[in-house]
Write a protein that holds these residues in place. Structure first.
Motif, PDB file in Angstrom:
ATOM      1  N   GLN A   1      45.671 107.411  29.613  1.00  0.00           N
ATOM      2  CA  GLN A   1      45.680 107.976  30.962  1.00  0.00           C
ATOM      3  C   GLN A   1      44.463 107.496  31.749  1.00  0.00           C
ATOM      4  O   GLN A   1      44.549 107.211  32.947  1.00  0.00           O
ATOM      5  N   ARG A   2      43.332 107.375  31.058  1.00  0.00           N
ATOM      6  CA  ARG A   2      42.106 106.893  31.706  1.00  0.00           C
ATOM      7  C   ARG A   2      42.283 105.450  32.209  1.00  0.00           C
ATOM      8  O   ARG A   2      41.826 105.097  33.295  1.00  0.00           O
TER       9      ARG A   2
ATOM     10  N   MET B   1      42.031 104.017  36.017  1.00  0.00           N
ATOM     11  CA  MET B   1      41.221 102.863  36.403  1.00  0.00           C
ATOM     12  C   MET B   1      42.052 101.897  37.253  1.00  0.00           C
ATOM     13  O   MET B   1      41.548 101.335  38.232  1.00  0.00           O
ATOM     14  N   ILE B   2      43.314 101.725  36.872  1.00  0.00           N
ATOM     15  CA  ILE B   2      44.209 100.852  37.647  1.00  0.00           C
ATOM     16  C   ILE B   2      44.377 101.405  39.058  1.00  0.00           C
ATOM     17  O   ILE B   2      44.234 100.682  40.048  1.00  0.00           O
ATOM     18  N   ALA B   3      44.661 102.713  39.146  1.00  0.00           N
ATOM     19  CA  ALA B   3      44.888 103.349  40.449  1.00  0.00           C
ATOM     20  C   ALA B   3      43.640 103.308  41.322  1.00  0.00           C
ATOM     21  O   ALA B   3      43.730 103.254  42.560  1.00  0.00           O
TER      22      ALA B   3
ATOM     23  N   ILE C   1      39.293  96.600  33.249  1.00  0.00           N
ATOM     24  CA  ILE C   1      40.447  97.371  32.778  1.00  0.00           C
ATOM     25  C   ILE C   1      40.990  96.787  31.477  1.00  0.00           C
ATOM     26  O   ILE C   1      41.210  97.509  30.497  1.00  0.00           O
ATOM     27  N   LEU C   2      41.200  95.477  31.467  1.00  0.00           N
ATOM     28  CA  LEU C   2      41.778  94.831  30.282  1.00  0.00           C
ATOM     29  C   LEU C   2      40.838  94.912  29.085  1.00  0.00           C
ATOM     30  O   LEU C   2      41.277  95.046  27.947  1.00  0.00           O
ATOM     31  N   SER C   3      39.544  94.830  29.330  1.00  0.00           N
ATOM     32  CA  SER C   3      38.569  94.948  28.248  1.00  0.00           C
ATOM     33  C   SER C   3      38.599  96.343  27.635  1.00  0.00           C
ATOM     34  O   SER C   3      38.609  96.503  26.407  1.00  0.00           O
ATOM     35  N   GLU C   4      38.635  97.367  28.488  1.00  0.00           N
ATOM     36  CA  GLU C   4      38.716  98.745  28.000  1.00  0.00           C
ATOM     37  C   GLU C   4      40.015  98.964  27.221  1.00  0.00           C
ATOM     38  O   GLU C   4      40.030  99.634  26.186  1.00  0.00           O
TER      39      GLU C   4
ATOM     40  N   GLU D   1      49.735  93.359  37.505  1.00  0.00           N
ATOM     41  CA  GLU D   1      50.617  93.400  38.674  1.00  0.00           C
ATOM     42  C   GLU D   1      49.930  94.111  39.845  1.00  0.00           C
ATOM     43  O   GLU D   1      50.021  93.670  40.996  1.00  0.00           O
ATOM     44  N   HIS D   2      49.244  95.203  39.535  1.00  0.00           N
ATOM     45  CA  HIS D   2      48.531  95.943  40.584  1.00  0.00           C
ATOM     46  C   HIS D   2      47.447  95.065  41.209  1.00  0.00           C
ATOM     47  O   HIS D   2      47.282  95.028  42.432  1.00  0.00           O
ATOM     48  N   HIS D   3      46.721  94.354  40.350  1.00  0.00           N
ATOM     49  CA  HIS D   3      45.647  93.473  40.826  1.00  0.00           C
ATOM     50  C   HIS D   3      46.208  92.367  41.726  1.00  0.00           C
ATOM     51  O   HIS D   3      45.643  92.060  42.778  1.00  0.00           O
ATOM     52  N   ALA D   4      47.328  91.784  41.304  1.00  0.00           N
ATOM     53  CA  ALA D   4      47.940  90.696  42.079  1.00  0.00           C
ATOM     54  C   ALA D   4      48.429  91.211  43.439  1.00  0.00           C
ATOM     55  O   ALA D   4      48.278  90.534  44.462  1.00  0.00           O
TER      56      ALA D   4
END
Length: 199
Positions: free
Chosen positions: A36-37, A41-43, A51-54, A190-193
């Motif tokens: 959920q965390r 972070m994405i939102a 994000i990907l590292s976490e 996808e969110h980042h793009a």
């Protein structure tokens, strides 16, 4: 007449299936809370690499013997691009970064090319790793399973890989972890793009 060597290579290189995903009985509230965390972070538009590292560290914590890696598909759609691999040696990461995808390009390059999971249970004997075997041996990894990270529209965005130091095939629990990783990674990429396209 069929070529025995070619037949053997085809058998070894064929796409295998992950076993049915099985959530661990001890899937703790903490693990669910950490997922959920990641979503939060994405939102909140946190940097993609963060994000990907976490996410990768979270998945590795559930399977301490596993070494994880996330690669992105390059903008031209033909090469792998390093994203995060906190537990892999930097020299290995540099070797892989920018390599082409294709039908015999290790686990990740092949998974992105096929758009399907690629399970290499023994790097030492699998033809998909012919060009990369020496690099894997040098860092002491013997198995690598890679699953493409897909967008909501079914487009390949990258790959999530699990490396191991001994030959092995995946279990249902590892399939579950793969599902968690690829789903969250796909959402983040996808969110980042989308955000990048609007900036």
């Amino acid at each position: 007449m069929s070529d025995p060597k070619r037949t053997k290579e085809t058998d070894l290189a064929k796409t295998q299936e992950f076993p049915a995903a099985r959530s661990r009985v001890d899937d703790s509230e903490k693990f669910l809370a950490e997922q959920q965390r990641i979503k939060e972070m994405i939102a909140a538009n946190a940097p993609l690499q963060e994000i990907l590292s976490e996410l990768l560290l979270l998945i590795e914590a559930q399977s301490p013997e596993m070494i994880g890696s996330i690669l992105l598909l390059s903008d031209d759609g033909n090469h792998v691009q390093h994203a995060v691999a906190p537990s892999l040696p930097e020299n290995y990461v540099k070797v892989i970064d920018g390599r082409p995808i294709g039908p015999k390009h290790g686990s990740c390059g092949t998974a992105m090319f096929r758009g399907k999971p690629v399970i290499v249970s023994d790097i030492a004997t699998d033809p998909l790793w012919e060009e990369y075997r020496g690099f894997a041996s040098a860092i002491g990894v013997a198995a690598c399973w890679s699953t493409p990270i897909m967008s909501s529209k079914g487009k390949v965005l990258g790959s999530f890989a699990m490396y191991y130091r001994e030959p092995r095939t995946p279990t249902g629990e590892e399939s579950h972890l793969t599902n968690v990783a690829t789903k969250l990674a796909g959402q983040a990429i996808e969110h980042h793009a989308h955000k990048k396209s609007k900036s």
